[in-house]
Design an enzyme around this catalytic site. Structure first.
Site, PDB file in Angstrom:
ATOM      1  N   SER A  25       0.847  -1.188   0.000  1.00 40.45           N
ATOM      2  CA  SER A  25       0.000   0.000   0.000  1.00 40.45           C
ATOM      3  C   SER A  25       0.888   1.246   0.000  1.00 40.45           C
ATOM      4  O   SER A  25       1.954   1.247   0.615  1.00 40.45           O
ATOM      5  CB  SER A  25      -0.873  -0.030   1.264  1.00 40.45           C
ATOM      6  OG  SER A  25      -1.910   0.897   1.165  1.00 40.45           O
ATOM      7  N   GLN A 102       1.217   6.539  -6.485  1.00 41.20           N
ATOM      8  CA  GLN A 102      -0.032   7.227  -6.151  1.00 41.20           C
ATOM      9  C   GLN A 102       0.227   8.727  -6.228  1.00 41.20           C
ATOM     10  O   GLN A 102       1.130   9.231  -5.561  1.00 41.20           O
ATOM     11  CB  GLN A 102      -0.457   6.851  -4.732  1.00 41.20           C
ATOM     12  CG  GLN A 102      -1.789   7.456  -4.315  1.00 41.20           C
ATOM     13  CD  GLN A 102      -2.068   7.281  -2.834  1.00 41.20           C
ATOM     14  OE1 GLN A 102      -1.296   7.742  -1.993  1.00 41.20           O
ATOM     15  NE2 GLN A 102      -3.165   6.620  -2.509  1.00 41.20           N
ATOM     16  N   TYR A 185      -8.207  14.130   1.534  1.00 35.74           N
ATOM     17  CA  TYR A 185      -7.369  15.019   0.732  1.00 35.74           C
ATOM     18  C   TYR A 185      -8.219  15.696  -0.355  1.00 35.74           C
ATOM     19  O   TYR A 185      -9.440  15.566  -0.367  1.00 35.74           O
ATOM     20  CB  TYR A 185      -6.157  14.238   0.195  1.00 35.74           C
ATOM     21  CG  TYR A 185      -5.338  13.688   1.352  1.00 35.74           C
ATOM     22  CD1 TYR A 185      -4.735  14.563   2.260  1.00 35.74           C
ATOM     23  CD2 TYR A 185      -5.237  12.321   1.600  1.00 35.74           C
ATOM     24  CE1 TYR A 185      -4.036  14.079   3.362  1.00 35.74           C
ATOM     25  CE2 TYR A 185      -4.541  11.841   2.711  1.00 35.74           C
ATOM     26  CZ  TYR A 185      -3.948  12.727   3.578  1.00 35.74           C
ATOM     27  OH  TYR A 185      -3.260  12.260   4.679  1.00 35.74           O
TER      28      TYR A 185
HETATM   29  C1  531 Z   1      -3.913   7.040   7.448  1.00 32.43           C
HETATM   30  C2  531 Z   1      -5.365   7.443   7.329  1.00 32.43           C
HETATM   31  C3  531 Z   1      -6.240   6.508   6.866  1.00 32.43           C
HETATM   32  C4  531 Z   1      -7.561   6.832   6.768  1.00 32.43           C
HETATM   33  C5  531 Z   1      -7.991   8.078   7.138  1.00 32.43           C
HETATM   34  C6  531 Z   1      -7.118   9.013   7.610  1.00 32.43           C
HETATM   35  C7  531 Z   1      -5.804   8.702   7.711  1.00 32.43           C
HETATM   36  N1  531 Z   1      -2.935   7.734   6.667  1.00 32.43           N
HETATM   37  C8  531 Z   1      -3.340   8.190   5.364  1.00 32.43           C
HETATM   38  C9  531 Z   1      -2.167   8.693   4.578  1.00 32.43           C
HETATM   39  C10 531 Z   1      -1.424   9.725   5.320  1.00 32.43           C
HETATM   40  C11 531 Z   1      -1.065   9.304   6.661  1.00 32.43           C
HETATM   41  C12 531 Z   1      -2.214   8.738   7.453  1.00 32.43           C
HETATM   42  C13 531 Z   1      -2.531   9.056   3.153  1.00 32.43           C
HETATM   43  O1  531 Z   1      -3.534   8.629   2.666  1.00 32.43           O
HETATM   44  C14 531 Z   1      -1.616   9.868   2.354  1.00 32.43           C
END
Ligand code: 531
Length: 359
Positions: A25, A102, A185
């Site tokens: 991932s 990605q 995002y």
């Molecule tokens: C974990 C995350 C998962 C689901 C919701 C919020 C946060 N991750 C996601 C990452 C960044 C760090 C935290 C990314 O998708 C870029």
């Protein structure tokens, strides 16, 4: 008789074949300077290709400097970013994995400190930057910056940034591209009514909220070759009343499929800080299953997946086509090799020559 696939069955997407259904991932490493990949990224990603993954996806990579989550995030907004990523893509492919990347814009969650420095949003004095979003509503929690609501010119610029970045990803040698439309995002904040309160053609109805992602996907598909797979990561639900629901994800997946998207990567959450998420092993797998069945598109399952048997079962029971492991891959770069042993299928994953005597 048709054999139903299992974890170590190959998967062909367009002209690209994954040697198995195990993917790394995309995971932020917060270890870049000026968005440039370095030896950390090469070793981190390269080790997991050597470990036997079928697909290795480079972390969320900014399409613009202000689209990075933190100052340590990768970027591909200029040609100078291509060469160090090309080195990684080549190594990953040379060791039998598909090289994915990605591409992302963090929207209102950008301009944050590295997690090990607290993760709160950075002021200009701390090296932070102006953030943009569909509406001038801060995320909340530690992310207190008020974003600037995007103008139509901003929207078109971001679309173009995705297209230019996709072209650079191709030049760098990647053969799998994923658009990041999850975790709160930029794209995700347009999709969700909890973050998007626009009154123009990019807000309000479902059709309007998906417009930016749909238009961008269409434009990216034009420059991303027909023989290479395109994926989109979504947050399948917001885990919040009044937010994005699974039915929305299914409807979106059908439309994205018609635009040439090959795989929906089904995560969840991240649009608002106060969502009530029940995190348990495989908790997001039902989303991959529903989207797969209802939209008739390949899916990737991700989130709290750690065990070989659990992972194999996800593929055997047709809940998803690919399983993406995240933290478990940080604990064990050789997870695929170990899983093959546990599942009694060592012959399905030949070792790299250099390690054959120990495999
Ligand atoms: C974990 C995350 C998962 C689901 C919701 C919020 C946060 N991750 C996601 C990452 C960044 C760090 C935290 C990314 O998708 C870029």
């Amino acid at each position: 008789m048709e054999n139903s696939p299992s974890l170590f069955s190959p998967l062909t997407l367009r002209s690209v074949t994954l040697r198995n259904r195990i993917g790394v991932s995309p995971m932020c490493q917060y270890s870049a300077t000026d968005g440039l990949a370095n030896d950390w990224h090469l070793v981190h990603l390269g080790a997991r290709a050597v470990g036997g993954a079928g697909l290795v996806i480079v972390e969320a990579t900014g399409v613009a400097p202000e689209g990075r989550i933190t100052p340590g995030c990768l970027g591909l907004w200029s040609d100078k970013h291509i060469e160090p990523l090309a080195r990684i893509a080549k190594f990953v492919k040379d060791h039998g994995a598909v090289a994915g990347i990605q591409i992302a814009h963090a929207g209102r969650k950008a301009s944050a400190a590295l997690p090990w420095n607290g993760g709160a949003q950075l002021s200009a004095a701390q090296g932070g930057w102006e953030i943009i979003a569909p509406s001038a509503i801060p995320f909340g929690g530690d992310l207190t910056k008020v974003p600037r609501a995007m103008t139509e010119a901003d929207i078109l610029r971001v679309q173009n940034d995705f297209v230019a970045t996709a072209k650079r990803a191709l030049t760098a040698g990647f053969n799998f591209l994923e658009l990041h439309a999850a975790h709160g995002y930029l794209f995700n904040s347009f999709l969700s009514p909890l973050a998007n309160q626009r009154t123009d053609k990019y807000g309000g109805s479902f059709e309007n909220r998906i417009r930016l992602l749909l238009d961008t996907t269409r434009a990216v598909r034009k420059v991303w070759p027909d023989n290479l797979p395109l994926a989109v990561r979504i947050s399948a639900i917001d885990w919040k009343e009044g937010g994005w629901q699974i039915e929305d994800s299914i409807a979106l997946a059908k439309l994205l499929k018609a635009e040439g998207v090959d795989l929906m990567d089904c995560s969840s959450g991240g649009v608002v800080p106060d969502a009530k998420i029940k995190v348990e092993p495989g908790y997001q797998v039902p989303f991959a299953e529903k989207v797969r069945q209802s939209a008739n598109i390949a899916t990737a399952a991700v989130g709290f997946i750690t065990e070989p048997k659990q992972t194999d079962e996800i593929i055997r029971s047709s809940q998803a086509d690919v399983v993406l492991l995240a933290r478990e891959f940080l604990r064990d770069a050789y997870w695929p090799a170990h899983a093959a042993k546990v599942l009694g299928q060592k012959e399905k994953l030949p070792p790299p020559n250099q390690y054959a005597r120990a495999w």
